[in-house]
Write an enzyme that holds these catalytic residues in place. Structure first.
Site, PDB file in Angstrom:
ATOM      1  N   HIS A 108       0.951  -1.259   0.036  1.00  0.00           N
ATOM      2  CA  HIS A 108      -0.095   0.237   0.020  1.00  0.00           C
ATOM      3  C   HIS A 108       0.891   1.430   0.249  1.00  0.00           C
ATOM      4  O   HIS A 108       2.184   1.031  -0.010  1.00  0.00           O
ATOM      5  CB  HIS A 108      -1.188   0.149   1.343  1.00  0.00           C
ATOM      6  N   HIS A 129       3.941   1.222   2.371  1.00  0.00           N
ATOM      7  CA  HIS A 129       5.004   1.246   1.668  1.00  0.00           C
ATOM      8  C   HIS A 129       5.562   1.431   0.735  1.00  0.00           C
ATOM      9  O   HIS A 129       6.899   1.252   0.395  1.00  0.00           O
ATOM     10  CB  HIS A 129       5.213  -0.919   1.188  1.00  0.00           C
ATOM     11  N   MET A 142      -1.456   3.442   7.415  1.00  0.00           N
ATOM     12  CA  MET A 142      -2.470   2.636   6.495  1.00  0.00           C
ATOM     13  C   MET A 142      -1.556   0.805   7.094  1.00  0.00           C
ATOM     14  O   MET A 142      -0.333   0.489   7.823  1.00  0.00           O
ATOM     15  CB  MET A 142      -1.049   2.959   5.363  1.00  0.00           C
ATOM     16  N   SER A 199      -1.859  -3.410   5.701  1.00  0.00           N
ATOM     17  CA  SER A 199      -1.820  -4.300   4.499  1.00  0.00           C
ATOM     18  C   SER A 199      -3.400  -5.451   5.653  1.00  0.00           C
ATOM     19  O   SER A 199      -4.203  -5.381   5.027  1.00  0.00           O
ATOM     20  CB  SER A 199      -0.729  -5.634   4.358  1.00  0.00           C
TER      21      SER A 199
END
Ligand code: PAF
Length: 288
Positions: A40, A43, A190, A192
């Protein structure tokens, strides 16, 4: 289009070691971005940061079974290899190390890397064995990819601290770069695992950021007793549906040991289950 035509993928440790040796000998600085995948924007920021500082970026893409507990989400951890490879290529990753589990942990494997005190706090309490799994795989990745530097997110504050400790204690000649947490516009960090949240849980997930904002406000108003701050923010979190607190700790950012009174700089770390999804977040509280 096959995924290996998008970007170069290496699956064998021996081949990766040989390729890294050649890159090092050519004078290039290797930067490593290790990930479990399902990339996302958070990353992608890690990739940007390591890209800026190095000449050759290797991404390791490996869902590491030994850092997941028996009742955790290893099997259902979100995976999107093709999407990850496309995103990584777009952000300037030069090579991907993507070993099968049997390559990393062949029959007979029996060594671990264990960092002691700081793994006993926070997530170490609720996820026994987790950090041993992380340090073992990261040490292996360092030996295989031979990076000059590696990048990690500050959302996993304890992981970053544990890796810094390992690098220092074991004299690993690798620069560790910590990158601030990237958030959704409404403040949710954010992750995963946000993918697991349904619409209603997604609203409740915001309680972590609201709690951190409240803690900073209370500190700003003069509250110094950590137990009072923890009580107030626990109530706030539990006022949202589907929430269940795993831990809320205010601790020393270096040792991760709990503190009773705020210091000049203190770490607030939270782990909260929203429905079945365990979310973590943290912030530094500065006073004075
Ligand atoms: O933070 C992660 O994604 C993982 O813990 C890491 C560092 C890639 C090790 O598996």
């Amino acid at each position: 289009m096959g995924i290996d035509s998008i970007i170069e993928i290496i699956e064998s440790s021996q081949e990766m070691q040989a390729r890294s040796e050649v890159i090092r000998l050519s004078g290039k600085k290797i930067g490593l971005f290790p990930t479990l995948g399902f990339l996302h924007e958070g990353h992608l920021e890690l990739i940007r940061q390591v890209r800026k500082r190095s000449d050759f970026v290797v991404m390791s893409l490996f869902v590491n079974p030994i850092q997941f507990g028996p009742n955790e989400d290893f099997e259902k951890y979100p995976r999107d290899t093709e999407g990850d490879l496309t995103k990584a290529k777009g952000k300037g990753v030069d090579m991907v190390f993507m070993p099968p589990v049997s390559e990393m942990y062949p029959a007979g494997f029996q060594s671990v890397v264990r960092v002691d005190n700081i793994t006993k706090h926070l997530c170490g309490r609720s996820r026994p064995g987790h950090f041993e799994g992380v340090t073992t795989v990261v040490a292996k990745l360092f030996n295989i990819i031979k990076p000059h530097m590696a990048v990690f997110g500050q959302k996993d504050f304890q992981q970053l601290a544990v890796i810094r400790r390992m690098v220092k204690d074991l004299n690993m000649d690798i620069e560790i770069i910590g990158v601030p947490t990237i958030r959704e516009p409404d403040g949710l960090a954010m992750s995963s695992r946000n993918k697991y949240l349904n619409q209603e849980e997604r609203k409740s997930a915001l309680s972590l950021k609201k709690a951190m904002d409240m803690a900073s406000k209370l500190a700003g108003e003069g509250e110094r007793e950590t137990k009072n701050i923890i009580t107030s923010i626990s109530e706030l979190i539990l006022s949202y549906p589907f929430t269940n607190i795993d831990y809320i700790n205010i601790c020393d950012p270096d040792t991760l040991e709990d503190i009773n009174l705020l210091k000049e700089q203190s770490l607030l770390a939270l782990a909260v289950r929203v429905g079945n999804t365990r979310l973590i977040d943290n912030c530094l509280i500065n006073i004075g």
